[in-house]
Design an enzyme around this catalytic site. Structure first.
Site, PDB file in Angstrom:
ATOM      1  N   GLU A  45      -8.219  -5.592   4.803  1.00  0.00           N
ATOM      2  CA  GLU A  45      -8.048  -5.205   3.404  1.00  0.00           C
ATOM      3  C   GLU A  45      -6.839  -5.899   2.773  1.00  0.00           C
ATOM      4  O   GLU A  45      -6.877  -6.261   1.598  1.00  0.00           O
ATOM      5  CB  GLU A  45      -7.919  -3.681   3.307  1.00  0.00           C
ATOM      6  CG  GLU A  45      -9.247  -2.996   3.591  1.00  0.00           C
ATOM      7  CD  GLU A  45      -9.128  -1.508   3.856  1.00  0.00           C
ATOM      8  OE1 GLU A  45      -9.314  -0.733   2.930  1.00  0.00           O
ATOM      9  OE2 GLU A  45      -8.850  -1.135   5.010  1.00  0.00           O
ATOM     10  N   ASN A  48     -14.224  -1.236  17.626  1.00  0.00           N
ATOM     11  CA  ASN A  48     -13.789  -1.075  19.022  1.00  0.00           C
ATOM     12  C   ASN A  48     -14.720  -0.292  19.938  1.00  0.00           C
ATOM     13  O   ASN A  48     -14.614  -0.412  21.149  1.00  0.00           O
ATOM     14  CB  ASN A  48     -12.420  -0.376  19.041  1.00  0.00           C
ATOM     15  CG  ASN A  48     -11.356  -1.238  18.400  1.00  0.00           C
ATOM     16  OD1 ASN A  48     -11.153  -2.370  18.808  1.00  0.00           O
ATOM     17  ND2 ASN A  48     -10.707  -0.724  17.375  1.00  0.00           N
ATOM     18  N   GLY A 104     -15.734   1.307  14.387  1.00  0.00           N
ATOM     19  CA  GLY A 104     -16.779   0.284  14.251  1.00  0.00           C
ATOM     20  C   GLY A 104     -16.452  -0.998  15.001  1.00  0.00           C
ATOM     21  O   GLY A 104     -17.333  -1.654  15.564  1.00  0.00           O
ATOM     22  N   HIS A 151     -13.055   2.759   0.045  1.00  0.00           N
ATOM     23  CA  HIS A 151     -13.031   1.664   1.029  1.00  0.00           C
ATOM     24  C   HIS A 151     -13.671   0.416   0.424  1.00  0.00           C
ATOM     25  O   HIS A 151     -14.176  -0.444   1.147  1.00  0.00           O
ATOM     26  CB  HIS A 151     -13.841   1.999   2.314  1.00  0.00           C
ATOM     27  CG  HIS A 151     -13.274   3.115   3.134  1.00  0.00           C
ATOM     28  ND1 HIS A 151     -14.088   4.028   3.769  1.00  0.00           N
ATOM     29  CD2 HIS A 151     -11.997   3.448   3.429  1.00  0.00           C
ATOM     30  CE1 HIS A 151     -13.322   4.890   4.432  1.00  0.00           C
ATOM     31  NE2 HIS A 151     -12.057   4.560   4.243  1.00  0.00           N
ATOM     32  N   GLY A 187     -11.612   0.967  12.778  1.00  0.00           N
ATOM     33  CA  GLY A 187     -11.185   1.368  14.124  1.00  0.00           C
ATOM     34  C   GLY A 187     -12.320   1.666  15.098  1.00  0.00           C
ATOM     35  O   GLY A 187     -12.370   1.102  16.196  1.00  0.00           O
ATOM     36  N   GLY A 211     -13.932   4.585  10.670  1.00  0.00           N
ATOM     37  CA  GLY A 211     -12.549   4.733  11.120  1.00  0.00           C
ATOM     38  C   GLY A 211     -12.188   6.204  11.039  1.00  0.00           C
ATOM     39  O   GLY A 211     -13.061   7.068  11.151  1.00  0.00           O
ATOM     40  N   ARG A 243      -2.621  -2.048  -3.435  1.00  0.00           N
ATOM     41  CA  ARG A 243      -3.827  -1.251  -3.256  1.00  0.00           C
ATOM     42  C   ARG A 243      -3.711  -0.052  -4.189  1.00  0.00           C
ATOM     43  O   ARG A 243      -2.727   0.693  -4.139  1.00  0.00           O
ATOM     44  CB  ARG A 243      -3.919  -0.764  -1.814  1.00  0.00           C
ATOM     45  CG  ARG A 243      -5.075   0.180  -1.645  1.00  0.00           C
ATOM     46  CD  ARG A 243      -5.067   0.832  -0.289  1.00  0.00           C
ATOM     47  NE  ARG A 243      -6.208   1.701  -0.174  1.00  0.00           N
ATOM     48  CZ  ARG A 243      -6.174   2.921   0.348  1.00  0.00           C
ATOM     49  NH1 ARG A 243      -5.048   3.412   0.827  1.00  0.00           N
ATOM     50  NH2 ARG A 243      -7.262   3.647   0.419  1.00  0.00           N
ATOM     51  N   ASN A 286       0.877  -1.171   0.000  1.00  0.00           N
ATOM     52  CA  ASN A 286       0.000   0.000   0.000  1.00  0.00           C
ATOM     53  C   ASN A 286       0.916   1.223   0.000  1.00  0.00           C
ATOM     54  O   ASN A 286       1.441   1.621   1.036  1.00  0.00           O
ATOM     55  CB  ASN A 286      -0.892  -0.028   1.248  1.00  0.00           C
ATOM     56  CG  ASN A 286      -1.871   1.135   1.285  1.00  0.00           C
ATOM     57  OD1 ASN A 286      -1.803   2.032   0.454  1.00  0.00           O
ATOM     58  ND2 ASN A 286      -2.759   1.108   2.257  1.00  0.00           N
TER      59      ASN A 286
HETATM   60  P1  AMP Z   1      -8.934   3.373  11.434  1.00  0.00           P
HETATM   61  O1  AMP Z   1      -8.875   4.523  10.461  1.00  0.00           O
HETATM   62  O2  AMP Z   1      -9.819   2.259  10.962  1.00  0.00           O
HETATM   63  O3  AMP Z   1      -7.579   2.910  11.894  1.00  0.00           O
HETATM   64  O4  AMP Z   1      -9.654   3.949  12.762  1.00  0.00           O
HETATM   65  C1  AMP Z   1      -9.077   4.959  13.516  1.00  0.00           C
HETATM   66  C2  AMP Z   1     -10.130   5.533  14.462  1.00  0.00           C
HETATM   67  O5  AMP Z   1     -10.620   4.483  15.321  1.00  0.00           O
HETATM   68  C3  AMP Z   1      -9.583   6.614  15.379  1.00  0.00           C
HETATM   69  O6  AMP Z   1     -10.478   7.714  15.421  1.00  0.00           O
HETATM   70  C4  AMP Z   1      -9.529   5.921  16.725  1.00  0.00           C
HETATM   71  O7  AMP Z   1      -9.708   6.814  17.787  1.00  0.00           O
HETATM   72  C5  AMP Z   1     -10.713   4.984  16.632  1.00  0.00           C
HETATM   73  N1  AMP Z   1     -10.609   3.935  17.650  1.00  0.00           N
HETATM   74  C6  AMP Z   1      -9.700   2.953  17.747  1.00  0.00           C
HETATM   75  N2  AMP Z   1      -9.907   2.241  18.879  1.00  0.00           N
HETATM   76  C7  AMP Z   1     -10.972   2.783  19.503  1.00  0.00           C
HETATM   77  C8  AMP Z   1     -11.678   2.534  20.715  1.00  0.00           C
HETATM   78  N3  AMP Z   1     -11.316   1.542  21.514  1.00  0.00           N
HETATM   79  N4  AMP Z   1     -12.731   3.330  21.012  1.00  0.00           N
HETATM   80  C9  AMP Z   1     -13.090   4.329  20.222  1.00  0.00           C
HETATM   81  N5  AMP Z   1     -12.466   4.628  19.061  1.00  0.00           N
HETATM   82  C10 AMP Z   1     -11.422   3.879  18.712  1.00  0.00           C
END
Ligand code: AMP
Length: 397
Positions: free
Chosen positions: A385, A336, A334, A180, A332, A210, A91, A7
């Site tokens: 991905e 967590n 969704g 995405h 991220g 995310g 990618r 990527n």
């Molecule tokens: P991504 O772009 O998929 O890596 O997602 C990043 C986002 O996920 C960021 O805004 C992080 O703060 C959020 N994130 C990761 N872990 C958590 C968590 N445990 N609770 C809330 N948000 C999270």
């Protein structure tokens, strides 16, 4: 078969070497500051300490060479010879209207990626540099391009056309593409398999939430609609992107503050979204949740606005499909943020959707988070991905 997944960004390059026998990651890593002073490679092998090498990487080709050296390194490597890499999957962000599918790289494929430079000026040139670097460093090894936009090519014209003069579609292929796509495709298929959905019950909403966020509606794996458009700016509000906005807002601000369209788009892409609504506190949702818990009103507004927009899109997509059989959360936020999921799904109590708090607390694997008597099944499905790209690479190479 071993597949290297690349990527490539303008100054960074992420990689994963995947053993397709058992779909396990053998090694992965990141090259940072390519073409800038202070370039470094971080190489990660499961069960071992990270190996960081600070070394000049003036070009993507030098970066790929460093990755290959790390993979065969006596102490930190995971393969004896580069020849063990059977194929490389890349990618690529934009495939334009010509690429509804992943493609094996040849001169024609590279020309198509180049044709889309205009549509993704930050990403496609870097993606092509990654491809050409692999061609130079691994002659004879097949390269495959997997496009972020392929999934959205399943949309019908009623969903993908903008209601603007036809000449712009004819001349420039201005339409909604969606992004995405690799994630939406992976998660929708994973949901179908995990939930064992029968063929006539595969209306799925995937919420990829995310730093960049998008939602898709698909039936039996074919995209019905997805929230991003010609670029990733459309749709949900995101970490730093505004998402949907009345274009007249742009005209108003540009005229009053005497700024150019490029400056305006930079504001909408990089200085808006949750970052802006939180009063520049943060674009990171963990920071925002922490601040909200301490009573920060602006952080609360950013989170409320995000949930509101996600809820609106889910509702719209359920209507567009004439119902829904499964809703899946990924990426991220969704994967967590259980409170976020519970609150968003709470808006659909009128549809008979019920979330089981205990199941909703499970992390790190596919899980059905709705109750047995929920009218619609709801899932958390971790996205992958890189694996999706590797599978496409095996299929085509
Ligand atoms: P991504 O772009 O998929 O890596 O997602 C990043 C986002 O996920 C960021 O805004 C992080 O703060 C959020 N994130 C990761 N872990 C958590 C968590 N445990 N609770 C809330 N948000 C999270």
């Amino acid at each position: 078969m071993k597949v290297l997944v690349i990527n490539a960004g303008s100054s960074s390059l992420k990689y994963q070497l995947i053993d397709m026998e058992n779909e396990s990651v053998i090694a992965k890593g990141l090259c940072e500051r390519i073409g800038i002073e202070g370039s470094q490679l971080t190489h990660k092998v499961p069960g071992k300490e990270d190996w960081v090498q600070v070394n000049p990487m003036p070009t993507h080709e030098t970066a790929i060479n460093m990755v290959l050296s790390a993979l065969v390194d006596k102490e930190h490597g995971v393969i004896a010879d580069i020849k063990e890499i059977d194929a490389v999957g890349h990618r690529v962000v934009h495939g334009g209207s010509k690429c509804a599918e992943s493609i094996k790289i040849d001169e024609e494929a590279k020309a198509i990626i180049k044709e889309c430079f205009d549509l993704a000026p930050l990403h496609n040139p870097a993606n092509l540099m990654g491809i050409e670097a692999c061609e130079a460093c691994m002659p004879g090894v097949p390269n495959v391009a997997v496009f972020d936009t392929s999934f959205g090519m399943g949309m019908e014209p009623a969903a993908y056309r903008y209601a603007i003069p036809e000449e712009y579609y004819d001349k420039y292929q201005i339409r909604r593409y969606g992004f995405h796509g690799t994630s939406h495709n992976f998660v929708s298929h994973e949901t179908m398999a995990f939930a064992e959905l029968p063929e006539d019950k595969r209306r799925i909403v995937v919420c990829h939430l995310g730093n960049g966020s998008s939602i898709s509606a698909s039936i039996n794996g074919k995209c019905v609609d997805t929230s991003m458009g010609l670029t990733p700016l459309e749709g949900l509000l995101m970490g730093t992107r505004s998402g949907d906005i009345d274009p007249a807002v742009l005209q108003f601000i540009m005229n009053h503050d005497n700024i150019s369209i490029d400056e305006m788009l930079n504001i909408l892409n990089k200085k808006s979204g949750a970052l802006a609504l939180s009063g520049n506190l943060s674009s990171d949702f963990r920071d925002l949740s922490d601040a909200e818990a301490k009573g920060d009103e602006k952080a609360k507004l950013a989170l409320d606005a995000f949930k509101h927009r996600v809820t609106k899109y889910i509702g719209a997509y359920i209507a567009a499909m004439g119902g829904v059989d499964a809703i899946a959360f990924t990426a991220g936020i969704g994967e967590n943020d259980k409170d976020m999921r519970a609150e968003i799904m709470g808006h659909f109590a009128y549809l008979g959707i019920k979330i089981d708090p205990e199941k909703n607390s499970i992390r790190g694997k596919n899980v059905e988070i709705s109750t047995e008597d929920s009218a619609v099944r709801v899932f958390v499905i971790p996205t992958n991905e890189e694996l999706a790209i590797a599978r496409e690479t095996v299929r085509l190479a």
